[in-house]
Design a protein around this motif. Structure first.
Motif: not given
Length: 242
Positions: A146-150, A36-50, A93-100
């Motif tokens: 949010g939070g400090a840069a790493r 139930g998320i936008a496809p582009e979220l699968l390219d982000k760190h919430i979905a995969v360790d890039i 995950s990181d502020g994104h709701l995963i409805p499914g």
């Protein structure tokens, strides 16, 4: 291994050698699961360790460090969590709701993904009897919530057993890298796969986190495969001399 297996293995372990485990390598979501998320979220760190899949592939094929690699997104089932952890099937995950995942059948996800992955990993490691296990991850330079840069370019995480990490922290620093010691989060709070398959079995390990902007492209991944393989081999030698 079948086509819908939650893992794949690259290379053949050598008894007493070095192996690599990659829990968050994939952004794959099986066709019968709707997050139930936008496809582009699968390219982000919430979905995969890039970047880590490319690093691990090159370590296996060019440096004889075989790898056990996940084939399912951490949003489907987080293989780097205990079975009873709240985030094993994450609802946010990181502020994104995963409805499914709200109200999802967690037991079914565990039976389909988590348990086969770890059962196979355990058998693979028992057969290999490695002298050193690498758990390879990557982290985002900054959280969207949010939070400090790493600032760390690479980091070593550990729980109780820091035998290998102490050597690797020094070796990475000797390369001029900014190295995190149990940063950007602590292995004392999150170290599930290595707690189970390394610390519980007395196996030395390195949980290595590479900042994701270090490894976005194939050339970067090849460079870091060389770096990690070199540090791992030198760490293994140092452990033999301890």
């Amino acid at each position: 291994m079948t086509d819908d297996s939650p893992f794949r293995q690259v290379g053949q372990p050598v008894r007493g050698g070095i192996v690599c485990v990659v829990d968050h390598a994939s952004s794959h979501v099986p066709a019968d699961i709707d997050l139930g998320i936008a496809p582009e979220l699968l390219d982000k760190h919430i979905a995969v360790d890039i970047g880590v899949e490319g690093v691990a592939e090159r370590m296996a094929r060019r440096h004889a460090i075989p790898a056990h690699i996940a084939r399912v997104s951490r949003l489907v089932c987080d293989l780097h969590r205990e079975e009873d952890a709240p985030g094993v099937v994450p609802e946010t995950s990181d502020g994104h709701l995963i409805p499914g995942n709200i109200g999802a059948d967690v037991e079914r996800r565990l039976a389909r993904f988590h348990r086969p992955y770890h059962a196979a990993l355990g058998e693979w490691l028992d057969a290999a009897r490695p002298g050193l296990v690498i758990a390879l991850h990557s982290f985002t330079p900054a959280l969207e919530s949010g939070g400090a840069a790493r600032p760390w370019e690479v980091a070593l995480l550990y729980n109780r057993d820091d035998r290998a990490a102490r050597h690797a922290i020094r070796l990475f620093a000797d390369l001029g890298l900014t190295v995190g010691d149990n940063q950007p989060y602590s292995g004392k709070q999150l170290n599930a796969t290595m707690d189970r398959h390394a610390e519980a079995r007395g196996r030395p390990y390195l949980t290595i986190e590479i900042r994701q902007d270090m490894i976005p492209h194939e050339a970067d991944q090849a460079r870091w495969a060389d770096i990690v393989a070199d540090v791992a081999h030198r760490t293994a030698l140092a452990l033999d001399q301890d």
